[in-house]
Design an enzyme around this catalytic site. Sequence first.
Site, PDB file in Angstrom:
ATOM      1  N   THR B 194     -19.745   0.892 -28.109  1.00 62.41           N
ATOM      2  CA  THR B 194     -19.909   0.489 -29.510  1.00 62.41           C
ATOM      3  C   THR B 194     -21.161   1.096 -30.161  1.00 62.41           C
ATOM      4  OG1 THR B 194     -21.153  -1.486 -28.871  1.00 62.41           O
ATOM      5  CG2 THR B 194     -18.769  -1.731 -29.111  1.00 62.41           C
ATOM      6  N   TRP B 262     -25.512  -1.387 -24.768  1.00 63.74           N
ATOM      7  CA  TRP B 262     -24.712  -1.040 -25.941  1.00 63.74           C
ATOM      8  C   TRP B 262     -25.487  -0.891 -27.246  1.00 63.74           C
ATOM      9  CZ3 TRP B 262     -24.654  -5.422 -29.155  1.00 63.74           C
ATOM     10  CH2 TRP B 262     -24.903  -6.646 -28.532  1.00 63.74           C
ATOM     11  N   ASP B 323     -27.289 -15.911 -21.004  1.00 61.96           N
ATOM     12  CA  ASP B 323     -26.753 -14.773 -21.763  1.00 61.96           C
ATOM     13  C   ASP B 323     -27.805 -14.244 -22.729  1.00 61.96           C
ATOM     14  OD1 ASP B 323     -25.021 -12.831 -22.788  1.00 61.96           O
ATOM     15  OD2 ASP B 323     -24.034 -14.208 -24.177  1.00 61.96           O
TER      16      ASP B 323
END
Lengths: 189, 589
Positions: B194, B262, B323
């Site tokens: 991405t 990313w 996360d």
Amino acid sequence: MRRDGNTRSSSLLVLGWFVVAALLAITGGMARAQPAAPGPVDLELGKKLYRANCAGCHKWHGNGGGGYGGDALSLRHTTLDRDQVITTIGCGRPGTGMPYHLRDAYEGDEKKCYGLGQKDLSPGMVLAANAFLRPGEIGVIADYVLARVKGRGEPGYDDCLEFFGAGSRVCNIFKSPVEGGPAAAPPGK
Amino acid sequence: MISFRNRLLGGCAAVLIALGFAAGGALAADVTQERLLNADQEAGNWILHHKDFSAHRYATLDQINAGTVKNLKVAWTVQLGGIEGGGIWSHGGLEGTPLAEDGFLYVTDGWGSVYKIDTHGGEGKLVWKMDPKTDHDWAGAIACCGVDNRGVALWGDMVVSHTLDGRLVATDKESGKVLWQRQIANPDKGEVVTGAPLVVKGMAITGVAGAEYGIRGWIAATDLKTHAEVWRTYTIPAKGEPGSDTWKDDHNAAANGGGSTWVTGSYDPSTNTIVWGVGNPGPDWDSAYRPGDNLYTDSSLAVDADTGRIKWHFQHTPNDPYDYDSVAENVLADVNGPHGAMKIALEADRNGIGYAVDRTTGKFIWATPFVKKLTWTKGVNPETGKPMEYDASKGQQIYNPEATPTRTNKVTIICPGNMGGKNWPPTAYNPKLQTWYIPVIESCNRVTVEETVPGKSYKSREFFTGGGPSNPIKITGSVTAIDAATGKITGKFETPFPMLGGLLATPDLVFAGQPDGHVMALDAKSLAKLWDFNTGGGVSAPPMTFSVDGKQYIALLVGQGGAWDKWFVDGTPELKKIAPSSTLYVFGL
């Protein structure tokens, strides 16, 4: 550092769901103003609606599991019947990430979902879906889940092809499991 | 005697030279390493993803300033495509930064189509569109966080771009024809791409996404002349490599250990070092599955640009149970402060804390929480930069026990929520003011842990997260300013919605967008709002600036992208009314 409030709200949410689960067992969930079982089942429409509204969390195959959509339950292993599936879609599951898809699920005096109204719910206890569904659409999704998802074993190539159709490499993984390294380079221009 | 014709030609040349200086760039020249090294000097151009190799996102153009910005209005728009869905996504979105060269913009939509737009003459004219024919379901079914593409790179006479299904594509800048393409990532393994490429010394540097699908992350360099891979550095060390002993399990958790990359990194030419952020370990929330610090997840990683060899790392959240990835760009700055002159790398982490480290060694300098509410730790150890509760003798780190998701604390509220803190939207840095601006997500959310079972839970192309989040708590945002020399917060402008689009700094302004459609300009010193415009669509992309025909413009892609409207919108229910869109907005005085 303010920790107490968070823990308390977390505990309340868990406790709240147990209360709701008990209510569900007692009341049978959504009051029985259910979408009537349709005549011919429109599975293609059901798949389309499932893909748009359910597949993000329950996955294309319905097995659910962890993910950014929350820890969704498996619809392949579900024991819910049609009415219960409709209730769950329409009313959501308070205290979890499962949202309600009926616009007026908790509005008005009817208390059509688990005997609960907005006043009975703490803020954030039950989440609204991003897009609401008509009762008929909920019924179509339930029919799709019962016909194509519930009771099926581990998803395989045929399931994948049935869901996505041909034309994409999305199902190749079931035919050619990957080993190390990137895929071969496709031809250039 | 000079003829009228010659005088006319001479006058035209003078005007062209003047315009060239106004535009700040050589006209129609190939992009070279020399130009990229001096990208910040091309005032009217924007030829690197983050404006310059240091990731400052700072432009010296100043026609639009604190005095004139009130007159800023829409100059023109161009409707783009890529709004269609695929996989699990109902629509594509826009998260890209346009590049600008000599009055031409290069932008992407979420599915990787590249658009060249001629901005001369006060309007936007589409020159060409390159559609890479991305396999929507193959990629879209495993893109954890939306149908996104954050932009292109320029090199020679090529436009270099990625596709969600893992390709590197070189397009002829003039004609829009695809020159060549190469498969870099493998969606069959859960990998998608991405981020925008970073071109360094003729190599395209690619990062990968897919930690939520159990990938083993990497950064790869492709020679743009030979199309061959020069190096690939895995962010999860193989057995026996340095750092492999930080994976202490007995079931090879490292094989699916995550560590995505990313977001486009930065480059320090003085040491020939690429600094790149590394994402979270997998499974995200079941940290008991992967005891140990889990290097190099949640780290800033410095690698040699020629070989990919790891030079140093700095890890923010060892054995991360939240996360809280660290994919964010590292801003490279030379600052003067109480500690003297320092060459630092700044990183605004998803864990809600901004860090400065010595960018030549990775040594910790300072850390500052930039969110209003942070519950997962008491703070950062001022000596080590580790969280206060970090205990090297333990495999599983329990930070604040009440706010640490574990197999026994299965439902937990964490602050910041798992989206941060600060997510991918880039910061901006004003070197004159030594001020670093962070686009903040002020959030808490609820995490539910699901136990991961060795040999059973991991399946190719399936989420591998060890649970999941939900968002019953209101989420807002802010633009937070930090003195880069001291780490002190110097200002906070609170916003009704999280900052999902990134920032642009100019000498006395900061530009930002909000997911409800509003674009704003803030005073660089006071953060007072000086200008606001409602685009009518969701903004999930960073603003940039360029000049053409001697006039400065602000450009911004509008079209809600990313994961917010699918996974996190319950924290911002007002945003449910925002419809997908796909438009390039350009503003001028």
